[in-house]
Design a protein around this motif. Structure first.
Motif, mmCIF file in Angstrom:
data_model
loop_
_atom_site.group_PDB
_atom_site.id
_atom_site.type_symbol
_atom_site.label_atom_id
_atom_site.label_comp_id
_atom_site.label_asym_id
_atom_site.label_seq_id
_atom_site.Cartn_x
_atom_site.Cartn_y
_atom_site.Cartn_z
ATOM 1 N N ARG A 460 57.008 -27.977 68.759
ATOM 2 C CA ARG A 460 57.567 -28.787 67.878
ATOM 3 C C ARG A 460 58.535 -28.612 66.721
ATOM 4 N NH1 ARG A 460 51.773 -29.718 68.215
ATOM 5 N NH2 ARG A 460 51.455 -27.647 66.896
ATOM 6 N N GLU A 461 59.036 -27.538 66.220
ATOM 7 C CA GLU A 461 59.692 -26.965 65.219
ATOM 8 C C GLU A 461 61.496 -27.297 65.945
ATOM 9 O OE1 GLU A 461 59.627 -22.634 64.099
ATOM 10 O OE2 GLU A 461 57.337 -23.201 63.329
ATOM 11 N N GLU A 464 61.876 -31.154 65.553
ATOM 12 C CA GLU A 464 62.253 -31.397 64.092
ATOM 13 C C GLU A 464 63.891 -30.741 63.657
ATOM 14 O OE1 GLU A 464 60.931 -33.318 61.705
ATOM 15 O OE2 GLU A 464 59.449 -33.168 63.072
ATOM 16 N N LYS A 467 66.195 -32.993 65.696
ATOM 17 C CA LYS A 467 66.403 -34.221 64.897
ATOM 18 C C LYS A 467 67.517 -34.407 63.952
ATOM 19 C CE LYS A 467 61.850 -36.881 65.560
ATOM 20 N NZ LYS A 467 60.596 -37.093 64.759
#
Length: 564
Positions: A460-461, A464, A467
């Motif tokens: 997830r990190e 992010e 992105k």
């Protein structure tokens, strides 16, 4: 309305179309005419429409024949033929005479006593009077039935029997003449059958293209590029949801490097929607229909096989598991390297251990067949198999653990938890049951779950950061584009300034030349001086055409030397 079968019927010998069938063809002919008129105005700016326009043939003869024979209500006109006009004229005369004779009976002094109602009606295509059943013997004639209550008897008086007989004959002649007219129109339609079919099929094509354009505007679709070895759908939406919902969360589907994808995660996380999204997009793409994506690549598949949903059947005595297996058995022999296989809830409906083993066996079979595979599962052994596979990429749907709501994001190279305990707790399962159940989880599985959660957090990190990096890249591209625009404008200004300077220099030399001509009119070696000036002028002109001064260059101009 589909008139293809009607047009083909018209081409048969001695065929006769009904009034309704002829009118449906007439409506299509009118529509072809209007469509041709509309498209014709766009041909000058869209030349590609000319080929379509050539197929929209016109049929003024058929249109005129139908309009002169059938009115807007769908009745054959008296003017459709001379014979029909004569027959209907006779019918009207006979009907007037019948009405006159029956009205004489209605106006008799004892009519109130004899008749149940003072009207003229029709029974069995013959004019009759409603006579009270108790008074039926008072009027000579033929009975044609009674009312449901028995109070009224419908009687054809003797005075109109011959006229009714004559009317029946005339009606039959009218019907035969109408059939003859319809056969004539049908024959005429049949003569133009091939052109009518071509024009009708072109009309269907236009209707399809119009629907396609409308669909594309609604979903804001585009075509992906054709690929051989990978599937990439960036920010893709489920086509039906994109058409029916205002807000749809796009997802990214990637099958590259490896030809299989195993998607895991809790229910309602979007696994099945992702599966169906890929399947529908592939089908639409191969039907030359745009799909709702930002960008993408898709292979052209020879076959797309699916096993999705609960297909248990009481009639066929099939359980959920049996239905899945029956479906797999049906299509597995036809799988090859150019097929896409979509499997939802692989291994469900039976013992988890046996279901997992069977699922891995199916995945290995598909691997040997080199098929593209997208499967979803809850079984941990299948998840572990995907992690160690060189053919399948493990992935999971992202889920917010605090709100227990899906984010509809696919995390690649990760495995997802089914989150059974979290969902059960949120739905109100007693805590003591959850505590007891958690004690029954094997220690190895708990360690695996914690390690998986840590990995998911790292992913997830990473997502992010990715992105943020993509955002920074787009900003950098924007700044670069602005810089290039400024640089291009500066080069243009410098070029114009350079040309203006050289133009002034040439004008200056012309002025020197004019002055020199005046001064040297009496000089001895005038030809040599003219030659000198001509050579200098040519040197400057060459530099104007070929040389470009750059920042940092040393130049000499009009006797002075300096750096730009």
């Amino acid at each position: 309305e589909d008139v293809e079968t009607k047009i083909k019927k018209a081409a048969l010998r001695d065929a006769m179309l009904s009034l309704e069938e002829i009118l449906s063809i007439y409506k299509v002919i009118k529509l072809i005419k209007e469509t041709r008129k509309t498209l014709g105005s766009h041909v000058p700016v869209r030349k590609s429409l000319s080929s379509i326009l050539r197929s929209l043939h016109q049929f003024p003869q058929i249109e005129s024949l139908i309009e002169s024979s059938i009115d807007q209500r769908g009745f054959v006109k008296d003017s459709a033929s001379e014979e029909l006009s004569k027959i209907r004229s006779k019918i009207r005369e006979v009907e007037r005479e019948i009405t006159k004779r029956l009205e004489n009976i209605l106006n008799r002094p004892d009519a109130e006593r004899l008749l149940s109602d003072r009207i003229i009606t029709i029974r069995n295509n013959r004019y009759v009077l409603p006579v009270k059943t108790t008074e039926i013997n008072k009027i000579v004639g033929i009975v044609h039935g009674t009312s449901s209550s028995g109070y009224t008897t419908y009687l054809e008086p003797h005075s109109v029997i011959e006229l009714n007989n004559k009317l029946v004959v005339l009606k039959e002649e009218e019907e035969e003449e109408i059939k003859r007219i319809l056969r004539r129109i049908t024959s005429y339609i049949g003569e133009f059958g091939s052109k009518l079919l071509e024009a009708f099929n072109t009309l269907l094509k236009i209707d399809y293209l119009k629907a396609l354009a409308s669909f594309n505007r609604e979903i804001k679709g585009k075509f992906p590029r054709i690929s051989e070895e990978r599937i990439i759908l960036k920010n893709v939406k489920h086509p039906i949801l994109a058409l029916t919902k205002e807000e749809v969360v796009p997802i990214n589907i990637r099958i590259e490097g490896k030809k299989g994808l195993i998607l895991t995660g809790p229910n309602t996380g979007g696994k099945t929607v992702a599966l169906k999204t890929l399947g529908l997009c592939c089908i639409l793409f191969q039907l030359a229909i745009p799909i709702p994506i930002e960008d993408g690549e898709l292979p052209v598949f020879e076959g797309i096989f699916t096993d999705i949903g609960d297909e248990q059947s009481i009639e066929q005595n099939l359980s959920t598991f049996s239905a899945h297996i029956s479906n797999l058995v049906e299509f597995l022999p036809f799988v090859n390297q150019k097929t896409l296989v979509l499997l939802d809830e692989l291994g469900a409906g039976t013992d988890p251990i046996e279901g997992s083993a069977l699922s891995i066996g199916v995945l290995e079979y598909l691997k040997r067949k080199s098929a593209f595979v997208f499967a979803t599962t809850h079984h941990t052994p299948v998840k572990l198999y995907a992690i160690g596979s060189d053919y399948y990429t493990p992935a999971s749907v992202s889920f917010d653990r605090e709100t227990l709501k899906p984010t509809y994001t696919i995390l690649y190279d990760s495995v997802g938890s089914s989150m059974a305990f979290e969902i059960a707790r949120r739905l109100g399962m007693p805590e003591e049951i959850l505590e007891y159940a958690s004690q029954k989880i094997p220690a190895e599985f708990e360690r695996f779950s914690k390690a998986k959660e840590s990995l998911e957090e790292l992913i997830r990190e990473y997502q992010e950061k990715l992105k943020e990096l993509e955002h920074s890249r787009m900003e950098l591209e924007k700044i670069k584009a602005e810089y290039m625009a400024v640089l291009s404008e500066a080069s243009r200004i410098k070029e114009e300034a350079y040309k203006e300077g050289m133009s002034q220099a040439l004008e200056y030399l012309k002025q020197i030349e004019r002055e020199a001509q005046e001064i040297l009119k009496t000089a001895r070696d005038r030809q040599r001086i003219r030659q000198f000036l001509r050579e200098k002028k040519q040197d400057i002109t060459k530099k104007t055409d070929s040389e470009r001064i750059k920042v940092g260059d040393w130049i000499e101009f009009m006797g002075s030397r300096g750096r730009v």
